[in-house]
Design a protein around this motif. Structure first.
Motif, mmCIF file in Angstrom:
data_model
loop_
_atom_site.group_PDB
_atom_site.id
_atom_site.type_symbol
_atom_site.label_atom_id
_atom_site.label_comp_id
_atom_site.label_asym_id
_atom_site.label_seq_id
_atom_site.Cartn_x
_atom_site.Cartn_y
_atom_site.Cartn_z
ATOM 1 N N LEU A 6 10.168 -4.999 0.501
ATOM 2 C CA LEU A 6 9.524 -6.243 0.064
ATOM 3 C C LEU A 6 10.502 -7.146 -0.683
ATOM 4 N N VAL A 7 11.289 -6.572 -1.563
ATOM 5 C CA VAL A 7 12.267 -7.361 -2.310
ATOM 6 C C VAL A 7 13.292 -7.959 -1.358
ATOM 7 N N ALA A 59 0.841 -1.208 0.000
ATOM 8 C CA ALA A 59 0.000 0.000 0.000
ATOM 9 C C ALA A 59 0.870 1.250 0.000
ATOM 10 N N ALA A 60 1.956 1.234 0.764
ATOM 11 C CA ALA A 60 2.871 2.374 0.790
ATOM 12 C C ALA A 60 3.532 2.558 -0.575
ATOM 13 N N GLU A 97 5.799 5.449 -2.181
ATOM 14 C CA GLU A 97 6.991 5.220 -1.353
ATOM 15 C C GLU A 97 7.824 4.094 -1.963
ATOM 16 N N ALA A 98 8.767 4.459 -2.824
ATOM 17 C CA ALA A 98 9.580 3.463 -3.528
ATOM 18 C C ALA A 98 10.370 2.580 -2.574
#
Length: 67
Positions: A26-27, A13-14, A19-20
């Motif tokens: 996550l990666v 969501a961010a 928000e890159a």
């Protein structure tokens, strides 16, 4: 490795909100397990790396439609 207490859902969501750095978290969090899964399935380090990259590219591509 970044220690971010947010859930994957909160991070995505961010990321969707611009928000890159959330996608980077996550990666970092999921790259190794995704790569190992691909390696077991494909039995080639090069093919596994390509497949893992494709997974994350698809996440980026489909992020706008994620709910």
């Amino acid at each position: 490795m970044s220690k971010d207490a947010r859930t994957d859902e909160e991070l995505l969501a961010a990321y969707k909100a611009g928000e890159a750095s959330a996608f980077r978290v996550l990666v970092e969090r999921h790259h190794a397990p995704v790569y190992r899964f691909c390696l077991r399935a494909l039995r080639s380090p090069e093919a596994a790396a390509d497949a893992a990259q494709e997974v994350f590219l698809r996440v980026v591509k489909n992020a706008p439609t994620w709910e």
